[in-house]
Design an enzyme around this catalytic site. Structure first.
Site, short mmCIF file in Angstrom:
data_model
loop_
_atom_site.label_atom_id
_atom_site.label_comp_id
_atom_site.label_asym_id
_atom_site.label_seq_id
_atom_site.Cartn_x
_atom_site.Cartn_y
_atom_site.Cartn_z
N ARG A 59 -1.58 -20.16 0.85
CA ARG A 59 -1.76 -19.06 -0.09
C ARG A 59 -3.01 -19.16 -0.94
NH1 ARG A 59 3.15 -19.38 1.18
NH2 ARG A 59 2.68 -21.56 1.00
N THR A 60 -3.24 -20.33 -1.53
CA THR A 60 -4.31 -20.40 -2.52
C THR A 60 -5.66 -20.13 -1.84
OG1 THR A 60 -3.00 -21.96 -3.75
CG2 THR A 60 -5.30 -21.80 -4.38
N LYS A 88 -16.59 -38.97 5.69
CA LYS A 88 -17.65 -39.96 5.92
C LYS A 88 -17.95 -40.74 4.63
CE LYS A 88 -19.98 -36.74 9.04
NZ LYS A 88 -21.17 -35.87 9.12
N ARG A 109 -10.02 -27.50 -4.18
CA ARG A 109 -8.74 -28.20 -4.27
C ARG A 109 -8.97 -29.63 -3.81
NH1 ARG A 109 -3.01 -26.21 -1.98
NH2 ARG A 109 -3.16 -25.08 -3.92
N HIS A 137 -3.04 -26.59 -11.89
CA HIS A 137 -3.29 -25.56 -10.88
C HIS A 137 -3.37 -24.21 -11.62
CE1 HIS A 137 -3.31 -23.30 -7.29
NE2 HIS A 137 -2.29 -23.83 -6.65
C1 NCD Z 1 1.65 -25.28 -4.80
C2 NCD Z 1 0.54 -26.32 -4.86
O1 NCD Z 1 -0.27 -26.44 -3.94
O2 NCD Z 1 0.53 -27.01 -5.86
N1 NCD Z 1 1.43 -24.25 -3.87
C3 NCD Z 1 0.52 -23.26 -4.10
O3 NCD Z 1 -0.60 -23.47 -4.50
N2 NCD Z 1 0.94 -22.01 -3.92
C4 NCD Z 1 2.99 -25.88 -4.74
C5 NCD Z 1 3.34 -26.80 -3.60
O4 NCD Z 1 2.51 -27.17 -2.79
O5 NCD Z 1 4.51 -27.18 -3.53
#
Ligand code: NCD
Length: 368
Positions: A59-60, A88, A109, A137
């Site tokens: 999703r993100t 690397k 991320r 997040h």
């Molecule tokens: C979450 C995350 O990555 O922290 N998911 C997300 O970004 N929608 C929660 C998870 O991974 O459980």
């Protein structure tokens, strides 16, 4: 009201004022209408987002990319550390120095806590934390807020239950930080003993701001009081001991029986992915808002990209990190901190409580 998003990075839940959050939400709702009307939006034409995902995501990452494409912009990036030079041994600093030249905005991320703080020391373009280990997040929180706004019509006087992995749940940490600014919010923290909320959130929110909370281990017991239930996954990848994960993984399962205990107008949120913690039978309940929440994430990310890249903010003069008062003479012992893998990073600490002699790492916020 004038807003200045110029030269900003979005690292944690505190990075917005209440008015800014409101403004981002208003913008998201305007763009949601424009997208749904089928308009070919060109507001970000010629602009490029780089999605640097050193950790898996559905999703993100896709919602950042979908957001930029829906704004008429373009996308580059990678979706795992294995497909980048991190494998690397390249440092975050070097990766960011290079991507600065390719993109107008970066969403990153990373599995290590504090990685976006390091990245923000090197970006010339706005940097958005799309999740750093078990820390924060903030853009998931934007999706959560718009969902609470749509489902409840208010941010005040809410009892919010957070259930599952509160220790490593970065979405939970950012949401608590963001929601604690509103009036008469009560948090009910529902977790096994081993996965209770970490010290930096207790310190930032509960001790410092005097926000009201209770801690329980039974979901059934909490259910009748809640206006919002935020379920989370027990995250296998955050455990050092796989047996500990096996023992705790099914601590909570929300099913139709438990939903009977809840208020008729409660809503269920989940950042997703779910594993087993919400039965698919709950999906048909109108109070299940998690798929609507995932879509809200796209509109909020559209609004955020727009705000960070609007006319005034192009080629922003970024401010260097403020090092006044920082201490160098300690070592961070958090094994999940970015300083553990990027050994040339200076160890930096801030004294957060003189009387109690508490010093916190500026990257991951754990106590020295
Ligand atoms: C979450 C995350 O990555 O922290 N998911 C997300 O970004 N929608 C929660 C998870 O991974 O459980």
């Amino acid at each position: 009201m004038d807003f200045n998003f110029k030269g900003r990075d979005i690292i944690n839940g505190y990075d917005f004022t209440t008015q800014e959050l409101c403004h981002i939400m208003d913008t998201a709702m305007i763009y949601e209408k424009r997208v749904k009307s089928g308009e070919a939006i060109k507001d970000m034409e010629g602009m490029l987002v780089a999605t640097l995902f050193f950790e898996p995501s559905t999703r993100t990452r896709l919602s950042f990319e979908s957001a930029m494409l829906s704004l008429g912009g373009q996308v580059i990036g990678f979706s795992g550390a294995d497909s980048s030079s991190a494998v690397k041994g390249e440092t975050i600093a070097d990766t960011i120095e290079v991507v600065n030249g390719y993109a107008d905005i970066i969403a990153m991320r990373h599995p290590k806590e504090g990685a976006p703080v390091v990245a923000s020391m090197h970006t010339a373009v706005p940097l958005i934390n799309a999740g750093d280990g078990g820390h924060f997040h903030p853009t998931q929180t934007l999706a959560d807020l718009l969902t609470i706004h749509h489902e409840k019509g208010t941010f005040d006087n809410l009892t919010i239950g957070l259930c599952g992995d509160l220790k490593y749940g970065r979405t939970v940490h950012s949401l608590i930080e963001a929601m604690s600014r509103y009036k008469d919010i009560q948090f009910v923290l529902i977790s096994p003993e081993e996965l209770k909320i970490p010290g930096f959130i207790r310190y930032n929110v509960f001790e410092n701001q005097g926000v009201s909370y209770t801690e329980v281990s039974s979901l059934e017991e909490a259910m009748p009081k809640l206006d919002v239930l935020y379920m989370t996954r027990i995250q296998r990848e955050r455990f050092d001991d796989p047996w500990e994960y096996e023992r705790l993984k099914d601590s909570y399962v929300l099913d139709t029986e438990k939903m009977k205990l809840a208020k008729g107008k409660m809503c269920v949120l989940h950042p997703l992915p779910r594993v087993n913690e919400i039965s698919v039978k709950v999906d048909d309940d109108p109070r299940a808002a998690y798929f609507r929440q995932a879509l809200n994430g796209k509109y909020m990310r559209m609004a955020l990209i727009l705000k960070l890249l609007d006319e005034a903010a192009r080629n922003p003069a970024k401010e260097a990190i403020d090092t006044t008062g920082l201490e160098y003479d300690r070592v961070c012992r958090n094994p999940k901190c970015i300083t553990q893998t990027e050994q040339e990073l200076p160890q930096l600490f801030r004294c957060t409580d003189k009387a109690a002699d508490i010093h916190r790492c500026i990257y991951c916020e754990q106590r020295a």
